[in-house]
Motif scaffolding. Structure first.
Motif, PDB file in Angstrom:
ATOM      1  N   ASP A 126      20.041  29.465  14.875  1.00 26.20           N
ATOM      2  CA  ASP A 126      19.964  30.108  16.189  1.00 26.20           C
ATOM      3  C   ASP A 126      18.717  30.989  16.297  1.00 26.20           C
ATOM      4  OD1 ASP A 126      22.387  28.913  16.594  1.00 26.20           O
ATOM      5  OD2 ASP A 126      23.511  30.753  16.935  1.00 26.20           O
TER       6      ASP A 126
ATOM      7  N   GLN B 205      15.581  28.790  16.604  1.00 26.49           N
ATOM      8  CA  GLN B 205      15.452  28.208  17.942  1.00 26.49           C
ATOM      9  C   GLN B 205      14.879  29.240  18.902  1.00 26.49           C
ATOM     10  OE1 GLN B 205      18.425  25.798  19.812  1.00 26.49           O
ATOM     11  NE2 GLN B 205      19.434  25.275  17.878  1.00 26.49           N
TER      12      GLN B 205
ATOM     13  N   TYR C 156      20.933  27.835  23.413  1.00 21.72           N
ATOM     14  CA  TYR C 156      20.534  27.109  22.212  1.00 21.72           C
ATOM     15  C   TYR C 156      20.873  25.630  22.365  1.00 21.72           C
ATOM     16  CZ  TYR C 156      20.641  31.827  20.172  1.00 21.72           C
ATOM     17  OH  TYR C 156      20.447  33.156  19.911  1.00 21.72           O
TER      18      TYR C 156
ATOM     19  N   ASN D 113      22.252  21.718  15.154  1.00 22.93           N
ATOM     20  CA  ASN D 113      21.448  22.555  14.262  1.00 22.93           C
ATOM     21  C   ASN D 113      20.054  21.949  14.107  1.00 22.93           C
ATOM     22  OD1 ASN D 113      23.368  24.666  13.393  1.00 22.93           O
ATOM     23  ND2 ASN D 113      24.524  22.906  12.648  1.00 22.93           N
TER      24      ASN D 113
END
Length: 404
Positions: A139, A142, A161, A165
């Motif tokens: 997170d 990103q 987000y 992943n």
């Protein structure tokens, strides 16, 4: 025989980024020894599980490995790992280098026992910058690379987000690439080396490769961003009975499609006449197209788009993709019998190799399933292994230490 048959990888990674990388290397035939702490990799607990310690994400990110349990904080635990490093070709870790140094497993310590080792670390930031010691998670990376800002621009203005992943997996692929390159370099020169793969720089390079745009130039030509990817209307088209993903991209696609739906005069508009001008006004064009897709069913659109040779595909859900006819034809989802989890759906290696096809060599291991096996292979005397288990420096699945 896989392309990495005979390569030994000491895997000190946890969660996703590192384990994803070492699974790919394991699928290529490398002997991957996963070193876990007494509590195990935390990702074992993520998602549904039949046994409580084998969640789906762990199963997919840790196949083709053997698991040993070593307490790195135990006085003898570090020695076990250093001994394993003596015969390893590659050591992969994904904690901060400062943590590795505190454990006595920094590059200098490992290279002392094995100068030819490839010591590959994946962590948050390059070590010559001010963020060197900061922690990093998907997170955070990103956000640092601007992904939520891009999603805000294409939606309702709320930063979000990406719901996969993507930073972990992007960096994991770079880890694989780095290890393979370093193995080839060592084959030619005999030299091992330390490799740092920072998450921030890696993800930023991926994002900016698409969106640097006019910021590439000095002075800048614009504020950056690739207009087609940032179009609010760049989304699957709603049809009369579902959704369809369509990419009408080049001049031939647009001429054929617009002519077939009676909108051929659209290309007379200077905003849409050329590829360059369409990119600048792509939102308006996509909105126009979206307005006609509800007039036909998905199947009707597919028949027309097939005839026009315009790229398209149905929009899957997480459940419908399991029944995709192409994936079924290539046996992408083999169902295998796991010794503790029963029947589980796996995924095959996507690529096709004519001589050395990678393939999963093992199902995901239980915690400490191979501790005794690996240590005996390393040449430790059985009495020494018993001692390490008794003192809890290591642990073997199903064996408990005897305090007496």
């Amino acid at each position: 025989m896989g392309p990495l048959d005979g390569v030994r990888i000491l895997d000190l990674t946890t969660v996703l980024m590192g384990p994803y990388a070492t699974t790919i290397l394991g699928d290529m035939g490398a002997d991957v020894v996963k070193v876990e702490g007494p509590q195990g990799d935390i990702i074992r607990q993520v998602g549904p599980s039949r046994s409580g310690a084998m969640g789906g994400m762990f199963l997919h990110a840790n196949r083709s490995k053997r698991s040993i349990v070593v307490d790195l904080k135990h006085p003898e635990g570090r020695d076990v790992v250093l001994d394993l490093a003596r015969t390893a070709d590659v050591l992969v870790y994904n904690v901060r280098p400062q943590a590795m140094a505190r454990l006595g497993l920094g590059y200098e310590a490992v290279a002392t026992v094995n100068p030819a080792i490839i010591y590959a670390g994946a962590f948050g930031y390059g070590q010559d910058g001010p963020y060197a010691a900061r922690p990093a998670y998907d997170d955070l990376m990103q956000g640092a690379a601007g992904i939520p800002t891009l999603l805000a621009a294409t939606g309702d203005g709320t930063p979000r987000y990406v719901p996969i992943n993507i930073a972990d997996r992007t960096v994991g692929l770079h880890v694989v690439n780095a290890v393979l390159g370093a193995l080839y370099f060592r084959q030619r020169t005999g030299q091992g080396q330390r490799i740092d793969i920072p998450m921030f720089e890696t993800v930023a390079s991926q994002v900016l490769a698409d969106h640097m745009g006019g910021l590439t130039f000095e002075p800048p030509l614009d504020g950056g961003g690739y207009a087609r990817l940032l179009a609010r209307s760049r989304r699957p088209y709603r049809t009369a009975d579902g959704h369809l993903c369509v990419l009408i991209y080049n001049d031939r696609h647009w001429r054929g499609f617009l002519g077939a739906v009676g909108m051929e005069t659209v290309l007379d508009d200077p905003r849409f006449a050329t590829h360059a001008s369409r990119i600048l006004h792509i939102d308006q064009l996509y909105e126009m197209v979206a307005g006609i897709f509800p007039d036909r069913t998905t199947a009707e659109w597919q028949e027309l788009l097939d005839r026009l040779d315009v790229p398209h595909t149905p929009m899957h859900t997480l459940e419908t993709i399991l029944a995709d006819p192409h994936l079924a034809a290539v046996d992408f989802f083999p169902v295998v019998e796991h010794p503790t989890e029963g029947a589980v759906r796996s995924m095959r290696v996507p690529g096709r190799w004519s001589q050395s096809q990678p393939a999963p060599g093992r199902l995901a291991p239980g915690l400490g399933e191979h501790t005794r096996e690996v240590l005996l292979e390393q040449g430790l005397h059985p009495a020494r292994v018993d001692h390490l288990i008794k003192t809890q420096a290591v642990a073997q699945q199903g064996e408990t230490s005897d305090p007496d």
